[in-house]
Structures are given as C-alpha cells and as structure tokens.
Design an enzyme around this catalytic site. Structure first.
Site, PDB file in Angstrom:
ATOM      1  CG  ASN A   1      11.553  -5.637   7.652  1.00 16.85           C
ATOM      2  OD1 ASN A   1      12.734  -5.700   7.327  1.00 16.85           O
ATOM      3  ND2 ASN A   1      10.693  -4.817   7.058  1.00 16.85           N
TER       4      ASN A   1
ATOM      5  CG  HIS B   1       5.168  -9.114   5.491  1.00 13.08           C
ATOM      6  ND1 HIS B   1       4.742  -9.125   6.802  1.00 13.08           N
ATOM      7  CD2 HIS B   1       5.925  -8.000   5.354  1.00 13.08           C
ATOM      8  CE1 HIS B   1       5.210  -8.066   7.417  1.00 13.08           C
ATOM      9  NE2 HIS B   1       5.943  -7.364   6.558  1.00 13.08           N
TER      10      HIS B   1
ATOM     11  CB  ILE C   1      -0.965  -0.033   1.215  1.00 13.42           C
ATOM     12  CG1 ILE C   1      -2.217   0.782   0.951  1.00 13.42           C
ATOM     13  CG2 ILE C   1      -0.272   0.379   2.494  1.00 13.42           C
ATOM     14  CD1 ILE C   1      -3.318   0.562   1.982  1.00 13.42           C
TER      15      ILE C   1
HETATM   16  P1  5GP Z   1       6.786  -4.611   7.710  1.00 14.97           P
HETATM   17  O1  5GP Z   1       7.080  -3.208   8.171  1.00 14.97           O
HETATM   18  O2  5GP Z   1       5.951  -5.347   8.714  1.00 14.97           O
HETATM   19  O3  5GP Z   1       7.980  -5.380   7.262  1.00 14.97           O
HETATM   20  O4  5GP Z   1       5.938  -4.448   6.384  1.00 14.97           O
HETATM   21  C1  5GP Z   1       4.562  -4.236   6.377  1.00 14.97           C
HETATM   22  C2  5GP Z   1       4.208  -3.686   5.025  1.00 14.97           C
HETATM   23  O5  5GP Z   1       2.822  -3.814   4.841  1.00 14.97           O
HETATM   24  C3  5GP Z   1       4.551  -2.197   4.865  1.00 14.97           C
HETATM   25  O6  5GP Z   1       5.418  -2.040   3.748  1.00 14.97           O
HETATM   26  C4  5GP Z   1       3.189  -1.539   4.659  1.00 14.97           C
HETATM   27  O7  5GP Z   1       3.226  -0.477   3.728  1.00 14.97           O
HETATM   28  C5  5GP Z   1       2.342  -2.691   4.173  1.00 14.97           C
HETATM   29  N1  5GP Z   1       0.933  -2.601   4.518  1.00 14.97           N
HETATM   30  C6  5GP Z   1       0.422  -2.284   5.739  1.00 14.97           C
HETATM   31  N2  5GP Z   1      -0.926  -2.343   5.717  1.00 14.97           N
HETATM   32  C7  5GP Z   1      -1.250  -2.716   4.446  1.00 14.97           C
HETATM   33  C8  5GP Z   1      -2.512  -2.937   3.797  1.00 14.97           C
HETATM   34  O8  5GP Z   1      -3.589  -2.823   4.381  1.00 14.97           O
HETATM   35  N3  5GP Z   1      -2.474  -3.288   2.489  1.00 14.97           N
HETATM   36  C9  5GP Z   1      -1.290  -3.435   1.807  1.00 14.97           C
HETATM   37  N4  5GP Z   1      -1.373  -3.779   0.514  1.00 14.97           N
HETATM   38  N5  5GP Z   1      -0.083  -3.234   2.389  1.00 14.97           N
HETATM   39  C10 5GP Z   1      -0.082  -2.874   3.689  1.00 14.97           C
END
Ligand code: 5GP
Ligand code: ZN
Length: 113
Positions: free
Chosen positions: A86, A99, A30
C-alpha cells in the site's frame, strides 16, 4: 526515528518473526486479514514506495523472492497467495516504512476493497 517497523527490525519491539537475514525481516501481522498474514520489510527505512531509489532495486527484488520462500514454508505455494504494497493515503498505507503484505489461506477477492 520513531518508526515501529524499524524498532521491530532492531528487536526493540517484539514481533512474531518468521524469517530474517541481513536485509529483510518477515513477521506475522498483529491484525491478520487472512489465516496467514505476514509482513516483509527491508531493514533499511524507506517510508513509501515513492521514496525507493534505483539503488534499492536489489532489496525490492529480494522482498519478492523472500515472499516466494515464506509462502513455500507456510505451504501456500500451490493454493496461492497475494502480495500487497500500500502506498500513501489512497493506497491505505498506515505504517510509513515500506512493507509487503503476504496473505494466504483463503480465497482473495478481486477487485480489492
Ligand atoms: P499498511 O496499512 O501500512 O499497509 O499495513 C500496516 C500493517 O501493519 C497493518 O496490517 C497492521 O495490522 C500492521 N501492524 C501495525 N502495527 C503493528 C505492530 O506493532 N506489529 C505488527 N506485527 N504488525 C503491525
Ligand atoms: Zn522504519
């Protein structure tokens, strides 16, 4: 369980899904940090890499192989791309459903921030 990525996997929250099969789902981030920024998740809820078990070996391997496939579909194989997972606070994890970030379309920096 109140998990946004589980909800995306269950089609309860919309996402720009570009690949899915019985075990893996991939969708555009997103808030993209590169021209291409895709997230690959297992349908199974695993909070962090610390919580993965021996029985998750196949699903973890599939995340890498599906990353390879999606990179090819996006035309990134030759130019290159980066995969990031991460873990917890110092790793910069903000969503607690594992992820793999697939980033491409620009030159990545090293060391990462
Ligand atoms: P993290 O910081 O946990 O490694 O990555 C989480 C990722 O999920 C971030 O890059 C953030 O932009 C993405 N993200 C968070 N909420 C959503 C969502 O509702 N939809 C999508 N498509 N991405 C999301
Ligand atoms: Zn989840």
């Amino acid at each position: 369980m109140n998990c946004i990525f589980c909800k995306i996997a269950e089609n309860k929250v919309p996402a720009r899904i570009i690949y899915q099969d019985d075990e893996i789902l991939a969708f555009h981030d997103i808030a993209p940090q590169a021209p291409y920024h895709v997230l690959l998740i297992p349908r199974k809820h695993i909070s962090t890499l610390n919580d993965a078990e021996e029985s998750d070996t196949e699903i973890l391997g599939k995340i890498l192989l599906r990353s390879q496939l999606i990179a090819a579909q996006l035309g990134l194989s030759e130019s290159g791309y980066r995969l990031v997972m991460n873990c917890n606070k110092n790793g910069g994890q903000s969503i607690y459903h594992i992820h793999c970030h697939l980033l491409g379309g620009r030159r990545m920096h090293w060391p990462p921030g």
